[in-house]
Design a protein around this motif. Sequence first.
Motif, PDB file in Angstrom:
ATOM      1  N   GLY A  78     -16.455   3.450   5.392  1.00  0.00           N
ATOM      2  CA  GLY A  78     -15.416   3.588   6.406  1.00  0.00           C
ATOM      3  C   GLY A  78     -14.545   2.356   6.592  1.00  0.00           C
ATOM      4  N   SER A  79     -14.569   1.441   5.623  1.00  0.00           N
ATOM      5  CA  SER A  79     -13.746   0.241   5.768  1.00  0.00           C
ATOM      6  C   SER A  79     -12.596   0.208   4.778  1.00  0.00           C
ATOM      7  N   TYR A  80     -12.311   1.361   4.186  1.00  0.00           N
ATOM      8  CA  TYR A  80     -11.219   1.418   3.218  1.00  0.00           C
ATOM      9  C   TYR A  80      -9.879   1.232   3.919  1.00  0.00           C
ATOM     10  N   GLY A  81      -8.992   0.454   3.275  1.00  0.00           N
ATOM     11  CA  GLY A  81      -7.664   0.252   3.854  1.00  0.00           C
ATOM     12  C   GLY A  81      -7.616  -0.887   4.857  1.00  0.00           C
ATOM     13  N   ILE A  82      -8.753  -1.553   5.056  1.00  0.00           N
ATOM     14  CA  ILE A  82      -8.820  -2.715   5.943  1.00  0.00           C
ATOM     15  C   ILE A  82      -8.934  -3.956   5.061  1.00  0.00           C
ATOM     16  N   CYS A  83      -8.092  -4.938   5.335  1.00  0.00           N
ATOM     17  CA  CYS A  83      -8.122  -6.164   4.539  1.00  0.00           C
ATOM     18  C   CYS A  83      -9.491  -6.832   4.659  1.00  0.00           C
ATOM     19  N   ASP A  85     -10.308  -9.800   4.102  1.00  0.00           N
ATOM     20  CA  ASP A  85     -10.273 -11.180   4.602  1.00  0.00           C
ATOM     21  C   ASP A  85      -9.854 -11.285   6.062  1.00  0.00           C
ATOM     22  N   CYS A  86      -8.733 -10.638   6.429  1.00  0.00           N
ATOM     23  CA  CYS A  86      -8.229 -10.840   7.788  1.00  0.00           C
ATOM     24  C   CYS A  86      -8.482  -9.634   8.701  1.00  0.00           C
ATOM     25  N   GLY A  87      -8.949  -8.518   8.132  1.00  0.00           N
ATOM     26  CA  GLY A  87      -9.271  -7.355   8.950  1.00  0.00           C
ATOM     27  C   GLY A  87      -8.081  -6.520   9.385  1.00  0.00           C
ATOM     28  N   ALA A  88      -6.881  -6.899   8.913  1.00  0.00           N
ATOM     29  CA  ALA A  88      -5.692  -6.113   9.251  1.00  0.00           C
ATOM     30  C   ALA A  88      -5.638  -4.872   8.368  1.00  0.00           C
ATOM     31  N   LYS A  89      -4.867  -3.889   8.805  1.00  0.00           N
ATOM     32  CA  LYS A  89      -4.708  -2.688   8.006  1.00  0.00           C
ATOM     33  C   LYS A  89      -3.849  -3.011   6.779  1.00  0.00           C
ATOM     34  N   VAL A  90      -4.319  -2.606   5.601  1.00  0.00           N
ATOM     35  CA  VAL A  90      -3.514  -2.788   4.393  1.00  0.00           C
ATOM     36  C   VAL A  90      -2.403  -1.745   4.417  1.00  0.00           C
ATOM     37  N   PRO A  91      -1.138  -2.160   4.255  1.00  0.00           N
ATOM     38  CA  PRO A  91      -0.030  -1.211   4.352  1.00  0.00           C
ATOM     39  C   PRO A  91      -0.156  -0.036   3.366  1.00  0.00           C
ATOM     40  N   GLU A  92       0.223   1.150   3.860  1.00  0.00           N
ATOM     41  CA  GLU A  92       0.226   2.372   3.039  1.00  0.00           C
ATOM     42  C   GLU A  92       0.823   2.145   1.650  1.00  0.00           C
ATOM     43  N   GLY A  93       2.008   1.530   1.654  1.00  0.00           N
ATOM     44  CA  GLY A  93       2.760   1.366   0.407  1.00  0.00           C
ATOM     45  C   GLY A  93       1.957   0.594  -0.633  1.00  0.00           C
ATOM     46  N   ARG A  94       1.200  -0.387  -0.147  1.00  0.00           N
ATOM     47  CA  ARG A  94       0.374  -1.178  -1.073  1.00  0.00           C
ATOM     48  C   ARG A  94      -0.755  -0.329  -1.638  1.00  0.00           C
ATOM     49  N   LEU A  95      -1.355   0.504  -0.775  1.00  0.00           N
ATOM     50  CA  LEU A  95      -2.445   1.366  -1.240  1.00  0.00           C
ATOM     51  C   LEU A  95      -1.935   2.451  -2.184  1.00  0.00           C
ATOM     52  N   GLU A  96      -0.688   2.870  -1.942  1.00  0.00           N
ATOM     53  CA  GLU A  96      -0.092   3.847  -2.866  1.00  0.00           C
ATOM     54  C   GLU A  96       0.019   3.241  -4.261  1.00  0.00           C
ATOM     55  N   ALA A  97       0.480   1.987  -4.290  1.00  0.00           N
ATOM     56  CA  ALA A  97       0.707   1.322  -5.573  1.00  0.00           C
ATOM     57  C   ALA A  97      -0.603   0.886  -6.212  1.00  0.00           C
ATOM     58  N   ARG A  98      -1.522   0.394  -5.372  1.00  0.00           N
ATOM     59  CA  ARG A  98      -2.807  -0.098  -5.879  1.00  0.00           C
ATOM     60  C   ARG A  98      -3.917   0.401  -4.974  1.00  0.00           C
ATOM     61  N   PRO A  99      -4.408   1.617  -5.213  1.00  0.00           N
ATOM     62  CA  PRO A  99      -5.427   2.200  -4.324  1.00  0.00           C
ATOM     63  C   PRO A  99      -6.688   1.344  -4.240  1.00  0.00           C
ATOM     64  N   GLU A 100      -6.928   0.484  -5.241  1.00  0.00           N
ATOM     65  CA  GLU A 100      -8.154  -0.314  -5.244  1.00  0.00           C
ATOM     66  C   GLU A 100      -7.986  -1.628  -4.484  1.00  0.00           C
ATOM     67  N   ALA A 101      -6.780  -1.877  -3.929  1.00  0.00           N
ATOM     68  CA  ALA A 101      -6.532  -3.152  -3.255  1.00  0.00           C
ATOM     69  C   ALA A 101      -7.514  -3.369  -2.102  1.00  0.00           C
ATOM     70  N   ALA A 102      -8.137  -4.555  -2.087  1.00  0.00           N
ATOM     71  CA  ALA A 102      -9.124  -4.854  -1.042  1.00  0.00           C
ATOM     72  C   ALA A 102      -8.516  -5.716   0.061  1.00  0.00           C
TER      73      ALA A 102
END
Length: 116
Positions: A78-83, A85-102
């Motif tokens: 349940g922590s997918y899409g959360i940075c 390192d800083c705990g902020a939400k990873v922007p949609e657009g970034r996840l669209e481009a790189r779904p594996e982005a941590a």
Amino acid sequence: MDSVVARKRLEEIRDELDRSISVLEASGPRRDQAPEYPQDPADAGANLTETQRSAAMLTVARQQRSEVLGALNRIDHGSYGICADCGAKVPEGRLEARPEAARCVSCQGKRDRLRR
Ligand SMILES: [Zn+2]
């Protein structure tokens, strides 16, 4: 991104990486062990470059595969899409481009600078 969609995309990427990795693993050494035709030095040089390129691609593919597995793991927890390192939400657009982005763009940028 919906986690069901994200999981599906990540699983597709993982399967694709698995295929690439097995192709790359199979192609390299065999060609070196049994050349089918006599090689002149120019060909040998070209083959070396190709072998090195395969090795580099293999490294990248394995690294990306572990990132993808990590992302699938984060979906499970349940922590997918959360940075990471800083705990902020990873922007949609970034996840669209790189779904594996941590990480978010700025934290990933900091990491990349540290690694170099
Ligand atoms: Zn961050």
